[in-house]
Design an enzyme around this catalytic site. Structure first.
Site, short mmCIF file in Angstrom:
data_model
loop_
_atom_site.label_atom_id
_atom_site.label_comp_id
_atom_site.label_asym_id
_atom_site.label_seq_id
_atom_site.Cartn_x
_atom_site.Cartn_y
_atom_site.Cartn_z
N VAL A 152 0.39 -1.40 0.28
CA VAL A 152 -0.24 -0.36 -0.53
C VAL A 152 0.59 0.92 -0.46
O VAL A 152 0.89 1.54 -1.48
CB VAL A 152 -1.69 -0.09 -0.06
CG1 VAL A 152 -2.35 0.94 -0.95
CG2 VAL A 152 -2.50 -1.39 -0.06
N TYR A 153 0.98 1.29 0.73
CA TYR A 153 1.82 2.48 0.90
C TYR A 153 3.14 2.32 0.16
O TYR A 153 3.57 3.21 -0.59
CB TYR A 153 2.07 2.72 2.38
CG TYR A 153 2.92 3.94 2.67
CD1 TYR A 153 2.39 5.22 2.57
CD2 TYR A 153 4.26 3.80 3.04
CE1 TYR A 153 3.16 6.34 2.84
CE2 TYR A 153 5.04 4.91 3.32
CZ TYR A 153 4.49 6.17 3.21
OH TYR A 153 5.27 7.28 3.47
N SER A 154 3.79 1.19 0.37
CA SER A 154 5.06 0.94 -0.30
C SER A 154 4.89 0.97 -1.82
O SER A 154 5.70 1.55 -2.54
CB SER A 154 5.64 -0.41 0.15
OG SER A 154 6.96 -0.57 -0.28
#
Length: 242
Positions: A152-154
């Site tokens: 999700v962060y990436s």
């Protein structure tokens, strides 16, 4: 101190800690007036007391639509101009997607992506009218490589890389430079969600950098002559293997 930013006004989101605070302190040392944007009013109050009149507090909750929309107008009311907007605020989710709840996903995407887009949208008319300005965004090496333990962060940082590079092309004809800094792991509260084993290995191997080392890269990019744009700076710990 050389006064590289004498007379300039910089606004930095997530300015009360981490990369935002390190960048603010670096710009203050070079003569800038800096508006620290954060939701932590107590931290902002302490920082403005420490740094004096050149350091201005702006209490904004970027996850609150009304507060986010009011940010740029409120800063302009206080300073009259914004020469530099550093969209730095962000949050982190690590681990398998199946272990993450939808509300946490919404919160991270709203802060890491939507707030950045809205802040940039809000400052464009002001900078365009003046024919000058710098927009800097804190991205991540995760916006250049698909990191398996943080999908999700990436994903949010890949979105920001695309946004920054499209806005760079849109705004360069108005005299506005747009770029990003893409750090590897930085010693900050965001690492709290890292898998414990990954964090332990990173600490043992020296595969972490300090916020001030990212701030150095931001100041370098912003201090280039106006005919030079640093579109992205990837800043990695020397022992970080991605």
């Amino acid at each position: 101190m050389t006064g590289k930013f004498d007379g300039k006004v910089a606004a930095i989101t997530g300015g009360a800690s981490g990369i935002g605070l390190a960048t603010a302190e670096a710009l203050l040392a070079e003569g800038a007036t800096v508006v620290l944007v954060d939701r932590d009013a107590a931290a902002l109050r302490a920082l403005t007391e420490r740094h004096g009149a050149a350091c201005i507090a702006q209490v904004t909750d970027l996850l609150d639509a009304d507060s986010c929309n009011a940010m740029v107008p409120q800063i302009l009311d206080k300073t009259g101009r914004i020469d530099i907007l550093h969209c730095n605020a962000g949050t982190y989710i690590g681990g398998d997607l199946a272990e993450t709840d939808p509300a946490t996903i919404d919160r991270m995407l709203n802060l890491n992506v939507n707030a950045v887009m809205k802040n940039v949208h809000a400052v464009i008319p002001h900078m365009t009218a003046r024919g000058s300005g710098d927009i800097m965004v804190t991205c991540s090496v995760a916006g250049h490589s698909a990191i398996p333990w943080e999908p999700v962060y990436s994903g949010s940082k890949w979105a920001i890389t695309c946004f920054v590079q499209t806005m760079r092309r849109q705004l360069m004809k108005h005299g506005i430079r747009v770029g990003q800094v893409s750090p590897g792991p930085v010693i900050s509260a965001l690492l709290a969600d890292w898998p414990e084993e990954n964090l332990r290995k990173a600490k043992e191997n020296g595969a972490l950098i300090e916020p001030s080392e990212v701030a150095d890269a931001v100041v370098f990019a912003l201090s280039r002559p106006r005919n030079v744009t640093i579109r992205d700076m990837i800043v990695l710990p020397s022992n970080f293997d991605i």
